[in-house]
Design an enzyme around this catalytic site. Structure first.
Site, PDB file in Angstrom:
ATOM      1  N   GLU A  12      69.403  44.442   8.845  1.00 14.22           N
ATOM      2  CA  GLU A  12      70.763  44.110   9.278  1.00 14.22           C
ATOM      3  C   GLU A  12      70.940  42.596   9.342  1.00 14.22           C
ATOM      4  O   GLU A  12      71.955  42.052   8.887  1.00 14.22           O
ATOM      5  CB  GLU A  12      71.037  44.711  10.661  1.00 14.22           C
TER       6      GLU A  12
ATOM      7  N   GLY B  70      75.293  46.344  21.276  1.00 15.25           N
ATOM      8  CA  GLY B  70      75.038  46.896  22.595  1.00 15.25           C
ATOM      9  C   GLY B  70      73.571  47.083  22.886  1.00 15.25           C
ATOM     10  O   GLY B  70      73.142  47.015  24.042  1.00 15.25           O
ATOM     11  N   ALA B  71      72.745  47.324  21.832  1.00 14.65           N
ATOM     12  CA  ALA B  71      71.334  47.630  22.038  1.00 14.65           C
ATOM     13  C   ALA B  71      70.407  46.484  21.677  1.00 14.65           C
ATOM     14  O   ALA B  71      69.332  46.359  22.261  1.00 14.65           O
ATOM     15  CB  ALA B  71      70.940  48.875  21.239  1.00 14.65           C
ATOM     16  N   SER B  72      70.756  45.665  20.711  1.00 15.48           N
ATOM     17  CA  SER B  72      69.821  44.641  20.243  1.00 15.48           C
ATOM     18  C   SER B  72      70.577  43.395  19.807  1.00 15.48           C
ATOM     19  O   SER B  72      71.801  43.397  19.682  1.00 15.48           O
ATOM     20  CB  SER B  72      68.987  45.178  19.074  1.00 15.48           C
ATOM     21  N   THR B  73      69.801  42.346  19.566  1.00 13.59           N
ATOM     22  CA  THR B  73      70.361  41.114  19.025  1.00 13.59           C
ATOM     23  C   THR B  73      69.428  40.614  17.935  1.00 13.59           C
ATOM     24  O   THR B  73      68.209  40.807  18.010  1.00 13.59           O
ATOM     25  CB  THR B  73      70.543  40.049  20.124  1.00 13.59           C
ATOM     26  N   GLN B  74      69.993  39.997  16.914  1.00 12.70           N
ATOM     27  CA  GLN B  74      69.214  39.507  15.769  1.00 12.70           C
ATOM     28  C   GLN B  74      69.493  38.029  15.534  1.00 12.70           C
ATOM     29  O   GLN B  74      70.565  37.531  15.851  1.00 12.70           O
ATOM     30  CB  GLN B  74      69.560  40.275  14.482  1.00 12.70           C
TER      31      GLN B  74
END
Length: 750
Positions: free
Chosen positions: A164, A194-198
């Site tokens: 992603e 809402g669940a992760s960051t990249q």
């Protein structure tokens, strides 16, 4: 209604691509299009030779290019059979807006994200299999066959958070001219859900020595030139806004339980909620052990943004062990970021939390952002609700939130758009603090302005101090949602990559463009691994039956995947081993094909007879069909074996006698009781003998074999030519062999 296909210049030479973003809350089909790269270069010329293919919305008017259904595809884990009804409207939308004549050459991708990653391997397999079967049965779109990636190859699968991030990085730099600008300085990419960051960015040249963690991203410009960038990408699970909030609530409840008295109520003060907002929360993180901690607690907001920043910053886990320095949050290795060179674009939650409530989307100014967040958090929740109701009423009446007076001037504007709902306003204070912490404490982005001077700083002073710190006028960070009316999305990056794959290379030896994770030399040892649920299921079944030395933890790779490749090698060996002689013969025939004319001439000069295709007939030739039938006879049961013998017609070929210049036929009758030569000794010809005292060529006394015993006997005839005028110019003579001293001799009458 499908688009017109006749006389439409927009459709001429246009290619399409379809991506379904199967997220946790819903699935959205998006149709993209681009001109044939060869046609685009021909029409536009050198002006576009150094640019990437122009990827646009897949409809001419820019409308109806996307369509969304809810809920997320992962919600069908317990009943995958219902996926047909869920997927049908998505496919119907794509079929409606892609010209029917282009369906077979239009790829369709369904790429699942965070929601599917949370399922077990077995549940993932069932959903992917049902989805693959649906698209194969009900559409003509281009879909890969079965491979290690899944039943529909790379077209229907689960992508990692890193993928992603890479696709998003491509999309950002494509829209912001990061690939083709004058300085060729790429932008970093930040994405938070809402669940992760990249995070994905290209380290400066001085910090690219750690190539073991960098991924090659290769793209091809319209002129055929290949551009290559080394990109670092990583993801933090649990660091998205929703899961960070859950962890924060668990931490706050733990702190409350540690200091509570027996008579105190289950009411927790929360500085990350607007003042006097009351919520009932159920702790789900940090492993509460006390009985009170497992129960629901009431949280009441105190609206202190600075205190919220301090408390939530501990969730970054900056003190975690760092096995490979340098590290950012949670002990995750990230190469050094030079913010004087690297500039970042933030999407998703970075945009929503900045623009939708504060109206501060775009170039990021921490001073203004902190001031807006502090004012919002300190407000009474009741006043926020009243303002929200007034804003929704204005938008319902005016449509765009603007109210015009009698003279046509705008007299009132709704503060928040229709996309701002009550749950967003409840969590806005915490999300604003979390984003600021991730940017500055987590990633290390400079604040530019020292804390303490925030209240009186003007915008011009911000620019001056930015320049004094070497950051320049180009903002270090900005949040963006769309560029040129095209949304920044990882799906766009995937389509830019697909369009780039179609550009012809400058040289035939150039490697084809592939997805970044497929371009890693040492895939087994790379820290990022693609999601392969089919092999995970097989591994789960195999592992209990294997000794610990053969588990993934000991081997360092998936034993199921190793067995798969071993099985493929074994099956190929079974198929090819019986045909090794025929394959060798085929290779030799190909090599000798160049000298075929010389071979035929040599055969004529030596007195050999040619078969129907011009090759010399001898006893060692074998045809490919015959070899294939022999192989089938080995592997098939007797009832299914093909017949290998052909009945010979019940007649005797004529004997050609030569007397002077006259050719006459005669018949010879086999001697009764003569021994019958086995079929294996017959090579398609007959034994010929010539008498030195006679000018007659006659057959040997050896009779013909019985009908039906000749294996692959072919009674074809050819011509031999005399070299002198006194001999017959052309005579049809059956092939004859006289075995004299293991040599073939042909006796001619002088």
């Amino acid at each position: 209604m499908p688009p017109p296909t006749v006389g439409n210049t927009w459709l001429a030479g246009r290619h399409f691509g379809i991506v379904i973003d199967a997220g946790s809350s819903g699935s959205r089909v998006q149709i993209y299009s681009w001109k044939n790269p060869i046609a685009a270069l021909h029409d536009e010329g050198e002006r576009v030779a150094h640019t990437l293919p122009k990827v646009e919305k897949g409809t001419q008017d820019g409308e109806n290019w996307s369509y969304k259904v809810e809920p997320g595809i992962s919600s069908f884990a317990d009943h995958p059979g219902d996926l047909t009804a869920y997927l049908r409207p998505l496919l119907a939308h794509a079929i409606e807006y892609v010209p029917p004549s282009l369906h077979k050459e239009t790829p369709i991708f369904l790429l699942a994200t965070a929601g599917m990653r949370l399922l077990s391997s077995g549940e993932q397999v069932e959903i992917l299999k049902e989805t693959c079967d649906f698209f194969v049965r009900h559409s003509d779109f281009k879909i890969d066959g079965t491979s290690a990636a899944g039943p529909c190859g790379n077209n229907i699968r689960i992508i990692t958070g890193e993928e992603e991030g890479l696709f998003g990085w491509i999309a950002v730099n494509y829209l912001m001219d990061g690939f083709t600008g004058s300085d060729r300085t790429t932008y970093g990419f930040l994405d938070m859900g809402g669940a992760s960051t990249q995070i994905a960015f290209e380290p400066d040249k001085a910090h690219q020595e750690d190539s073991s963690t960098l991924i090659d991203v290769r793209l091809r410009l319209l002129g055929g030139e290949e551009i290559q960038h080394k990109v670092f990408v990583t993801t933090w699970l649990g660091y998205g806004t929703n899961q960070a909030r859950e962890r924060y609530v668990g931490m706050a409840v733990n702190e409350f339980e540690a200091s509570r008295t027996d008579n105190s109520d289950d009411v927790v003060s929360d500085p990350c909620l607007p003042k006097n907002l009351e919520l009932t929360e159920h702790p789900v993180h940090l492993g509460q052990t006390a009985e009170h901690a497992k129960q629901a607690h009431h949280l009441i907001g105190t609206g202190d943004f600075e205190q919220c920043m301090n408390k939530s910053s501990t969730l970054l886990n900056k003190n975690a062990p760092c096995p490979d320095t340098p590290c950012l949050m949670n002990g995750v290795h990230v190469p050094h970021i030079d913010f004087s060179v690297s500039h970042f674009i933030g999407v998703s939650e970075y945009w929503f939390s900045s623009e939708h409530v504060f109206g501060l989307g775009g170039a990021y100014d921490f001073v203004q952002y902190e001031r807006a967040a502090s004012n919002f958090c300190s407000r009474e929740w009741e006043s926020i609700v009243l303002e929200h109701e007034a804003s929704m009423k204005i938008h319902r009446n005016a449509g765009d939130g603007e109210v015009e007076g009698k003279d046509g001037q705008i007299v009132e504007v709704g503060k928040w758009g229709p996309e701002v709902e009550i749950p967003r306003l409840q969590m806005q204070c915490f999300k604003a603090a979390w984003i600021a912490n991730v940017l500055h404490e987590g990633i290390g982005m400079p604040r530019i302005i020292d804390s303490g001077g925030n209240a009186t700083t003007e915008g011009e002073r911000v620019v001056e101090q930015a320049e004094s710190k070497g950051l320049g006028k180009k903002p270090t960070f900005q949040s963006i949602d769309t560029v040129d009316d095209i949304a920044i999305s990882w799906t766009l990056g995937k389509m830019v990559l697909e369009a780039s794959k179609e550009v012809p290379p400058l040289k035939a030896s150039d490697k084809p463009i592939v997805d970044p994770l497929d371009d890693i030399p040492d895939k087994e040892n790379f820290p990022i691994q693609p999601i392969r649920p089919f092999f995970d299921v097989l591994e789960d079944k195999l592992t209990p039956h294997l000794p610990p030395s053969l588990h993934r933890t000991s081997l360092g790779f998936n034993p199921a995947l190793f067995l798969f490749y071993l099985s493929v090698f074994f099956i190929m060996s079974l198929v090819l081993c019986p045909l090794r002689r025929q394959l060798r013969a085929a290779c030799l025939r190909t090599i000798r094909g160049v000298a075929k004319r010389d071979t035929d001439s040599y055969a004529l000069e030596e007195g050999q007879f040619l078969n129907g295709n011009g090759s010399a007939m001898n006893g060692n030739t074998s045809s490919a069909p015959s070899a294939f039938r022999k192989w089938l006879r080995r592997v098939l049961p007797p009832s299914l074996r093909p017949s290998s013998r052909r009945l010979v017609r019940n007649h005797r070929p004529p004997v050609l006698s030569i007397s002077g210049n006259t050719v006459r036929d005669s018949q010879t009758t086999p001697t009764k009781g003569s021994p019958v030569r086995p079929a294996a000794d017959w090579t398609g010809g007959m034994v010929t003998s010539m008498s030195s005292s006679s000018s007659i060529i006659s057959r040997s006394s050896s009779p013909l074999p019985s009908p039906g015993l000749v294996d692959e006997f072919n009674a074809s005839s050819s011509f031999t030519r005399s070299r002198t005028p006194s001999q017959i110019n052309s005579t049809m003579v059956p092939r004859s062999i006289s075995r004299v001293g293991s040599l073939h001799e042909l006796h001619h009458e002088e």
